[in-house]
Design a protein around this motif. Sequence first.
Motif, PDB file in Angstrom:
ATOM      1  N   LEU A  53     -10.187  -0.076   3.336  1.00 55.46           N
ATOM      2  CA  LEU A  53     -10.250  -0.048   1.875  1.00 55.46           C
ATOM      3  C   LEU A  53     -11.538  -0.665   1.341  1.00 55.46           C
ATOM      4  O   LEU A  53     -11.926  -0.398   0.213  1.00 55.46           O
ATOM      5  N   ALA A  54     -12.242  -1.454   2.154  1.00 57.30           N
ATOM      6  CA  ALA A  54     -13.455  -2.142   1.706  1.00 57.30           C
ATOM      7  C   ALA A  54     -14.717  -1.453   2.198  1.00 57.30           C
ATOM      8  O   ALA A  54     -15.587  -2.085   2.789  1.00 57.30           O
ATOM      9  N   LEU A  55     -14.823  -0.167   1.971  1.00 54.02           N
ATOM     10  CA  LEU A  55     -16.015   0.578   2.375  1.00 54.02           C
ATOM     11  C   LEU A  55     -17.107   0.452   1.311  1.00 54.02           C
ATOM     12  O   LEU A  55     -16.797   0.348   0.121  1.00 54.02           O
ATOM     13  N   GLY A  80      -3.620   2.121   4.631  1.00 55.25           N
ATOM     14  CA  GLY A  80      -4.745   1.337   4.145  1.00 55.25           C
ATOM     15  C   GLY A  80      -4.942   0.109   5.008  1.00 55.25           C
ATOM     16  O   GLY A  80      -3.977  -0.562   5.382  1.00 55.25           O
ATOM     17  N   LEU A  81      -6.197  -0.186   5.343  1.00 56.13           N
ATOM     18  CA  LEU A  81      -6.528  -1.346   6.175  1.00 56.13           C
ATOM     19  C   LEU A  81      -7.408  -2.300   5.370  1.00 56.13           C
ATOM     20  O   LEU A  81      -8.397  -1.876   4.782  1.00 56.13           O
ATOM     21  N   SER A  82      -7.026  -3.585   5.353  1.00 53.99           N
ATOM     22  CA  SER A  82      -7.798  -4.548   4.584  1.00 53.99           C
ATOM     23  C   SER A  82      -7.747  -5.924   5.232  1.00 53.99           C
ATOM     24  O   SER A  82      -6.732  -6.309   5.801  1.00 53.99           O
ATOM     25  N   ALA A  83      -8.839  -6.662   5.111  1.00 52.05           N
ATOM     26  CA  ALA A  83      -8.875  -8.037   5.596  1.00 52.05           C
ATOM     27  C   ALA A  83      -8.164  -8.967   4.617  1.00 52.05           C
ATOM     28  O   ALA A  83      -7.899 -10.114   4.928  1.00 52.05           O
ATOM     29  N   HIS A  84      -7.849  -8.472   3.433  1.00 53.99           N
ATOM     30  CA  HIS A  84      -7.158  -9.279   2.424  1.00 53.99           C
ATOM     31  C   HIS A  84      -5.652  -9.148   2.591  1.00 53.99           C
ATOM     32  O   HIS A  84      -5.118  -8.048   2.560  1.00 53.99           O
ATOM     33  N   ARG A  94      -0.655   1.089  -2.288  1.00 56.63           N
ATOM     34  CA  ARG A  94       0.402   2.076  -2.549  1.00 56.63           C
ATOM     35  C   ARG A  94       0.156   2.812  -3.864  1.00 56.63           C
ATOM     36  O   ARG A  94       0.429   4.006  -3.964  1.00 56.63           O
ATOM     37  N   SER A  95      -0.404   2.115  -4.849  1.00 64.21           N
ATOM     38  CA  SER A  95      -0.637   2.754  -6.153  1.00 64.21           C
ATOM     39  C   SER A  95      -1.714   3.831  -6.091  1.00 64.21           C
ATOM     40  O   SER A  95      -1.704   4.760  -6.901  1.00 64.21           O
ATOM     41  N   VAL A  96      -2.653   3.738  -5.125  1.00 66.31           N
ATOM     42  CA  VAL A  96      -3.681   4.774  -4.995  1.00 66.31           C
ATOM     43  C   VAL A  96      -3.264   5.880  -4.035  1.00 66.31           C
ATOM     44  O   VAL A  96      -3.992   6.844  -3.847  1.00 66.31           O
ATOM     45  N   PHE A 101       0.338  -0.079   4.609  1.00 68.66           N
ATOM     46  CA  PHE A 101      -0.768  -1.030   4.484  1.00 68.66           C
ATOM     47  C   PHE A 101      -0.728  -1.952   5.692  1.00 68.66           C
ATOM     48  O   PHE A 101       0.351  -2.348   6.128  1.00 68.66           O
ATOM     49  N   GLU A 102      -1.885  -2.283   6.222  1.00 68.13           N
ATOM     50  CA  GLU A 102      -1.961  -3.200   7.362  1.00 68.13           C
ATOM     51  C   GLU A 102      -3.165  -4.122   7.174  1.00 68.13           C
ATOM     52  O   GLU A 102      -4.230  -3.671   6.763  1.00 68.13           O
TER      53      GLU A 102
END
Length: 125
Positions: A53-55, A80-84, A94-96, A101-102
């Motif tokens: 998600l942080a591209l 979706g993959l995020s460090a947050h 989920r809204s997008v 999510f992981e």
Amino acid sequence: MARILIVEDNELSRDMLSRRLARRGYDVVVATQGEEGVAKAHSDEPDLILMDLALPVLDGWEATRRIKAGSRTARIPVIGLSAHAMAEDAEKARSVGCDDFETKPLELPRLLEKIEALLKRNAPG
């Protein structure tokens, strides 16, 4: 076997994840940017997408929106993959349009469970 598109700009993360998934028999396609990820979602028609998600430039949030807005790509599950690890991030994912999510660093066994569950849910018939 299922085709998985990994959209990840970090080379180490991308290589490690693609090797591990390929070892488990998945056909892996990679993209390093959001725009490329959207294009490959249309051209390669993967069975599932792992979206960082942080591209930079076109982030994973907007790339997911575009994939889910496409008539041919809306059905493709996106994780979706995020460090947050904030609850808001999972909700926003989920809204997008993310189906799951992981958080990073990824726990491969848990990620594989999510991948299998989404592939099974999305299987024809």
